[in-house]
Design a protein around this motif. Structure first.
Motif, PDB file in Angstrom:
ATOM      1  N   ALA A 164       0.824  -1.221   0.000  1.00  0.00           N
ATOM      2  CA  ALA A 164       0.000   0.000   0.000  1.00  0.00           C
ATOM      3  C   ALA A 164       0.854   1.266   0.000  1.00  0.00           C
ATOM      4  N   TYR A 165       2.151   1.131  -0.285  1.00  0.00           N
ATOM      5  CA  TYR A 165       2.931   2.350  -0.553  1.00  0.00           C
ATOM      6  C   TYR A 165       2.523   2.849  -1.938  1.00  0.00           C
ATOM      7  N   GLY A 166       2.572   4.166  -2.117  1.00  0.00           N
ATOM      8  CA  GLY A 166       2.161   4.740  -3.400  1.00  0.00           C
ATOM      9  C   GLY A 166       3.080   4.318  -4.534  1.00  0.00           C
ATOM     10  N   LEU A 171       5.942   8.326  -8.816  1.00  0.00           N
ATOM     11  CA  LEU A 171       7.244   8.972  -8.639  1.00  0.00           C
ATOM     12  C   LEU A 171       7.825   8.702  -7.255  1.00  0.00           C
ATOM     13  N   PHE A 172       6.954   8.480  -6.272  1.00  0.00           N
ATOM     14  CA  PHE A 172       7.403   8.090  -4.927  1.00  0.00           C
ATOM     15  C   PHE A 172       8.091   6.720  -5.031  1.00  0.00           C
ATOM     16  N   THR A 173       9.189   6.565  -4.283  1.00  0.00           N
ATOM     17  CA  THR A 173       9.969   5.323  -4.403  1.00  0.00           C
ATOM     18  C   THR A 173       9.346   4.143  -3.660  1.00  0.00           C
ATOM     19  N   GLY A 174       8.408   4.428  -2.738  1.00  0.00           N
ATOM     20  CA  GLY A 174       7.897   3.378  -1.857  1.00  0.00           C
ATOM     21  C   GLY A 174       7.262   2.204  -2.600  1.00  0.00           C
ATOM     22  N   GLY A 224       7.244   2.520   7.238  1.00  0.00           N
ATOM     23  CA  GLY A 224       8.264   3.565   7.191  1.00  0.00           C
ATOM     24  C   GLY A 224       7.776   4.733   6.378  1.00  0.00           C
ATOM     25  N   ALA A 225       8.715   5.514   5.890  1.00  0.00           N
ATOM     26  CA  ALA A 225       8.483   6.715   5.079  1.00  0.00           C
ATOM     27  C   ALA A 225       8.078   7.926   5.914  1.00  0.00           C
ATOM     28  N   GLU A 226       7.916   7.737   7.225  1.00  0.00           N
ATOM     29  CA  GLU A 226       7.581   8.871   8.106  1.00  0.00           C
ATOM     30  C   GLU A 226       8.018   8.494   9.519  1.00  0.00           C
ATOM     31  N   PRO A 227       8.221   9.492  10.380  1.00  0.00           N
ATOM     32  CA  PRO A 227       8.592   9.166  11.759  1.00  0.00           C
ATOM     33  C   PRO A 227       7.428   8.497  12.486  1.00  0.00           C
ATOM     34  N   TRP A 228       7.732   7.559  13.340  1.00  0.00           N
ATOM     35  CA  TRP A 228       6.710   6.943  14.194  1.00  0.00           C
ATOM     36  C   TRP A 228       7.368   6.557  15.498  1.00  0.00           C
ATOM     37  N   THR A 229       6.561   6.056  16.436  1.00  0.00           N
ATOM     38  CA  THR A 229       7.073   5.880  17.794  1.00  0.00           C
ATOM     39  C   THR A 229       6.827   4.465  18.316  1.00  0.00           C
ATOM     40  N   ILE A 278      11.116   0.337   8.616  1.00  0.00           N
ATOM     41  CA  ILE A 278      11.984   0.369   7.419  1.00  0.00           C
ATOM     42  C   ILE A 278      12.301   1.824   7.116  1.00  0.00           C
ATOM     43  N   TYR A 279      13.576   2.065   6.790  1.00  0.00           N
ATOM     44  CA  TYR A 279      14.012   3.452   6.555  1.00  0.00           C
ATOM     45  C   TYR A 279      14.640   3.577   5.168  1.00  0.00           C
ATOM     46  N   GLY A 280      14.478   4.725   4.587  1.00  0.00           N
ATOM     47  CA  GLY A 280      15.153   4.989   3.317  1.00  0.00           C
ATOM     48  C   GLY A 280      14.807   6.368   2.827  1.00  0.00           C
ATOM     49  N   LEU A 281      15.483   6.787   1.779  1.00  0.00           N
ATOM     50  CA  LEU A 281      15.186   8.090   1.173  1.00  0.00           C
ATOM     51  C   LEU A 281      15.544   8.038  -0.295  1.00  0.00           C
ATOM     52  N   SER A 282      14.785   8.813  -1.082  1.00  0.00           N
ATOM     53  CA  SER A 282      14.938   8.780  -2.536  1.00  0.00           C
ATOM     54  C   SER A 282      16.382   9.046  -2.956  1.00  0.00           C
ATOM     55  N   ARG A 320      13.031  12.863  14.360  1.00  0.00           N
ATOM     56  CA  ARG A 320      12.953  14.261  13.930  1.00  0.00           C
ATOM     57  C   ARG A 320      14.036  14.562  12.910  1.00  0.00           C
ATOM     58  N   ARG A 321      13.920  15.749  12.323  1.00  0.00           N
ATOM     59  CA  ARG A 321      14.860  16.168  11.298  1.00  0.00           C
ATOM     60  C   ARG A 321      15.510  17.485  11.714  1.00  0.00           C
ATOM     61  N   SER A 322      16.609  17.803  11.051  1.00  0.00           N
ATOM     62  CA  SER A 322      17.275  19.054  11.396  1.00  0.00           C
ATOM     63  C   SER A 322      16.813  20.181  10.474  1.00  0.00           C
ATOM     64  N   ASP A 358      13.091  21.844   8.231  1.00  0.00           N
ATOM     65  CA  ASP A 358      11.661  22.013   8.499  1.00  0.00           C
ATOM     66  C   ASP A 358      10.783  21.157   7.589  1.00  0.00           C
ATOM     67  N   MET A 359      11.358  20.101   7.000  1.00  0.00           N
ATOM     68  CA  MET A 359      10.533  19.254   6.127  1.00  0.00           C
ATOM     69  C   MET A 359       9.457  18.544   6.959  1.00  0.00           C
ATOM     70  N   LEU A 360       8.243  18.566   6.424  1.00  0.00           N
ATOM     71  CA  LEU A 360       7.138  17.865   7.085  1.00  0.00           C
ATOM     72  C   LEU A 360       6.801  16.625   6.267  1.00  0.00           C
TER      73      LEU A 360
HETATM   74  O1  DLL Z   1      10.105   7.848   2.195  1.00  0.00           O
HETATM   75  C1  DLL Z   1      11.403   6.122   1.127  1.00  0.00           C
HETATM   76  C2  DLL Z   1      10.652   5.086   1.897  1.00  0.00           C
HETATM   77  C3  DLL Z   1       9.529   4.506   1.334  1.00  0.00           C
HETATM   78  C4  DLL Z   1      11.113   4.657   3.125  1.00  0.00           C
HETATM   79  C5  DLL Z   1       8.848   3.525   2.021  1.00  0.00           C
HETATM   80  C6  DLL Z   1      10.459   3.670   3.822  1.00  0.00           C
HETATM   81  C7  DLL Z   1       9.322   3.102   3.276  1.00  0.00           C
HETATM   82  P1  DLL Z   1      11.432  10.002   0.608  1.00  0.00           P
HETATM   83  O2  DLL Z   1      10.063  10.272   0.121  1.00  0.00           O
HETATM   84  O3  DLL Z   1      12.581  10.556  -0.133  1.00  0.00           O
HETATM   85  O4  DLL Z   1      11.695   8.461   0.665  1.00  0.00           O
HETATM   86  O5  DLL Z   1      11.494  10.508   2.118  1.00  0.00           O
HETATM   87  C8  DLL Z   1      12.642  10.278   2.890  1.00  0.00           C
HETATM   88  O6  DLL Z   1      11.350  10.164   4.926  1.00  0.00           O
HETATM   89  O7  DLL Z   1      14.702  11.382   4.956  1.00  0.00           O
HETATM   90  C9  DLL Z   1      13.010  10.570   6.549  1.00  0.00           C
HETATM   91  O8  DLL Z   1      12.898  11.918   6.970  1.00  0.00           O
HETATM   92  C10 DLL Z   1      11.627   9.989   6.308  1.00  0.00           C
HETATM   93  N1  DLL Z   1      11.604   8.550   6.622  1.00  0.00           N
HETATM   94  C11 DLL Z   1      11.696   7.504   5.785  1.00  0.00           C
HETATM   95  N2  DLL Z   1      11.602   6.340   6.483  1.00  0.00           N
HETATM   96  C12 DLL Z   1      11.488   6.675   7.795  1.00  0.00           C
HETATM   97  C13 DLL Z   1      11.388   5.931   9.003  1.00  0.00           C
HETATM   98  C14 DLL Z   1      10.967   7.541   1.407  1.00  0.00           C
HETATM   99  N3  DLL Z   1      11.345   4.609   9.032  1.00  0.00           N
HETATM  100  C15 DLL Z   1      12.460  10.810   4.280  1.00  0.00           C
HETATM  101  N4  DLL Z   1      11.319   6.639  10.166  1.00  0.00           N
HETATM  102  C16 DLL Z   1      13.633  10.493   5.166  1.00  0.00           C
HETATM  103  C17 DLL Z   1      11.353   7.988  10.167  1.00  0.00           C
HETATM  104  C18 DLL Z   1      11.499   8.084   7.881  1.00  0.00           C
HETATM  105  N5  DLL Z   1      11.430   8.727   9.061  1.00  0.00           N
END
Ligand code: DLL
Length: 442
Positions: free
Chosen positions: A142-144, A147-150, A220-225, A243-247, A334-336, A338-340
């Protein structure tokens, strides 16, 4: 029996690099790093220029520690070289583009060669194996997609795993729930907040998720707790993995939690992590909190050298009970900058500001209010309008509100609720304007 042995052998070969002892891992990293730096130097003018300014050449990187002498790469570098300026491969070798939000109107463009897509598939495959998934699993992705990498990132990895993938993409919650139930889905990939929304909607529909065979969520793709993890695990049958990652680095699959759920392991054979002091840029020791800086070790189309992610974390080199030798990152809260991240979409206040100012009748005073209602992020933008506009007819105000909502949606891709307020209604700040009020309890 033979299928068990086969799948066991497949697991071991796909995850072998997760368990490399430190010395061979460091040697592999250095070899790859040197190749990457040479490639970027030969093919990316911006990088070559930056090294030349410092009187450096690729041969000056003789150890992993030497990387600290090299300049950082930032989102601004991607913006300034938009769209293709950081590519290290000719366009005919690029098989895929993705894009993510920049700080202004233009997105950040990322590109992949065929080998890059294969590498990405492999790390995503390792992510799924790390959280105990295998062929035979039914994975609802259910990730989009787009253009989004998810979406595509998780899709390719799940196919490599041999799982049955449902490429449902984001949204349409009731259909998601119907498919979860009817297809006997065993794992789901989505943002953690969206899964909480799904839990709530299922509750309203009288569907007990606990009766379903679901057992893992790749979130992933956003902060959670930890509190969100606790809630997900209490109200559904799944174990929730981070899961963590960035484009800019590859997309999802930079780091992933194992069955012990003790922080994501970074795939260090592919991505070299450093944590730096946000102000001074100095490299910090393991355990210290700072900004994560990543260097790709294998990327061909778009090598990233010392990319400042803006994500705040710490590297954890304590052994993990799973036996993986890959270091872990502390959960990113959190981030350093102001990206939301709203419903998984990245955005910057500056993008909203640009959209608002393009519409006549508004003043340069606005506030962004973010909240979470039933698991879903809500975005409200309060905008001061001129006295003339404010005393206009209700119809005229509604029209302006509509116009602003459309202007904002065109830039950030999601709908915001626009609230028009009279001049001076918003609090002024003496220093830097506090543009964002984030009321989400993460
Ligand atoms: O969000 C890639 C992704 C897709 C990761 C699906 C995980 C799952 P961007 O759209 O470039 O790529 O956004 C990257 O999202 O720098 C973080 O600030 C935040 N982020 C990604 N995963 C996490 C996570 C995707 N597990 C930006 N926890 C990153 C907290 C996350 N923040």
């Amino acid at each position: 029996m033979s299928s068990f042995l086969d799948s066991n052998a497949a697991f071991h070969s796909a995850t072998a690099l997760d368990y490399l002892p430190p010395d061979p891992l460091r040697r592999m990293q250095l070899r790859r790093l040197q190749g990457m730096i040479q490639r970027a130097y030969d093919r990316v003018p911006l990088f070559r220029g930056r090294l030349a300014e410092r009187g450096l050449e690729p041969a000056d990187v003789e150890s992993l520690e030497d990387l600290a002498q090299l300049p950082f790469t930032t989102k601004a570098d991607l913006r300034d070289t938009y769209p293709f300026g950081l590519f290290a491969s000719p366009l005919e070798e690029i098989v895929r583009f993705h894009a993510s939000s920049g700080t202004t109107g233009k997105p950040i463009v990322v590109a992949y060669t065929r080998e890059d897509v294969q590498d990405w598939t492999q790390v995503m495959h390792r992510c799924f194996l790390a959280c105990g998934l295998h062929s035979g699993d039914i994975i609802q992705n259910a990730y989009g997609y787009g253009l989004f990498t998810g979406g595509l990132g998780a899709h390719y990895g799940a196919e490599a795993l041999g799982a049955s993938v449902i490429p449902i993409s984001g949204g349409n919650t009731e259909r998601q729930i119907m498919i979860l139930k009817d297809f006997g889905v065993t794992a789901i990939c989505c943002t953690p907040s969206y899964f909480i929304h799904l839990i709530e909607r299922a509750g309203e529909l009288g569907i007990d998720l606990k009766q379903l065979p679901l057992r893992a969520g790749v979130f992933g793709a956003e902060p959670w707790t930890e509190a969100m993890r606790g809630r997900i695990e209490a109200e559904s049958p799944i174990k929730a993995y981070d899961i963590y990652g960035l484009s800019e680095i590859i997309g999802p699959g930079v780091a992933m939690e194992c069955l012990h759920q003790a922080g994501p392991h970074i795939f260090e054979d592919m991505f070299y992590p450093e944590v730096i002091d946000v102000e001074t840029g100095e490299v910090l020791p393991d355990g210290a909190e700072g900004e994560l800086v990543l260097t790709t070790l294998c990327k061909r189309a778009m090598p990233m050298i010392r990319y400042r992610t803006r994500d705040i974390t710490a590297l954890n080199s304590e052994p993990c009970a799973c036996g993986r030798t890959l270091r872990r990152i502390q959960r990113i809260a959190r981030r350093s900058d102001d990206m939301l991240i709203i419903r998984g979409v990245n955005l910057f206040p500056s993008q909203i500001e640009a959209a608002l100012l393009a519409v006549e009748g508004t003043l340069p005073h606005y506030q962004i209010v973010v909240d979470r209602v039933k698991g879903l992020d809500e975005l409200e933008v309060q905008v001061e309008v001129t006295a003339e506009v404010f005393s206009d007819t209700v119809g005229a105000l509604e029209k302006l509100q509509q116009e602003l909502a459309q202007a904002v949606e065109r830039v950030i891709g999601i709908r915001a609720h626009i609230r028009l307020v009279q001049p001076h209604a918003l609090q002024r700040s003496e220093g830097k304007a506090r543009r964002v009020l984030d009321k989400r309890k993460l």
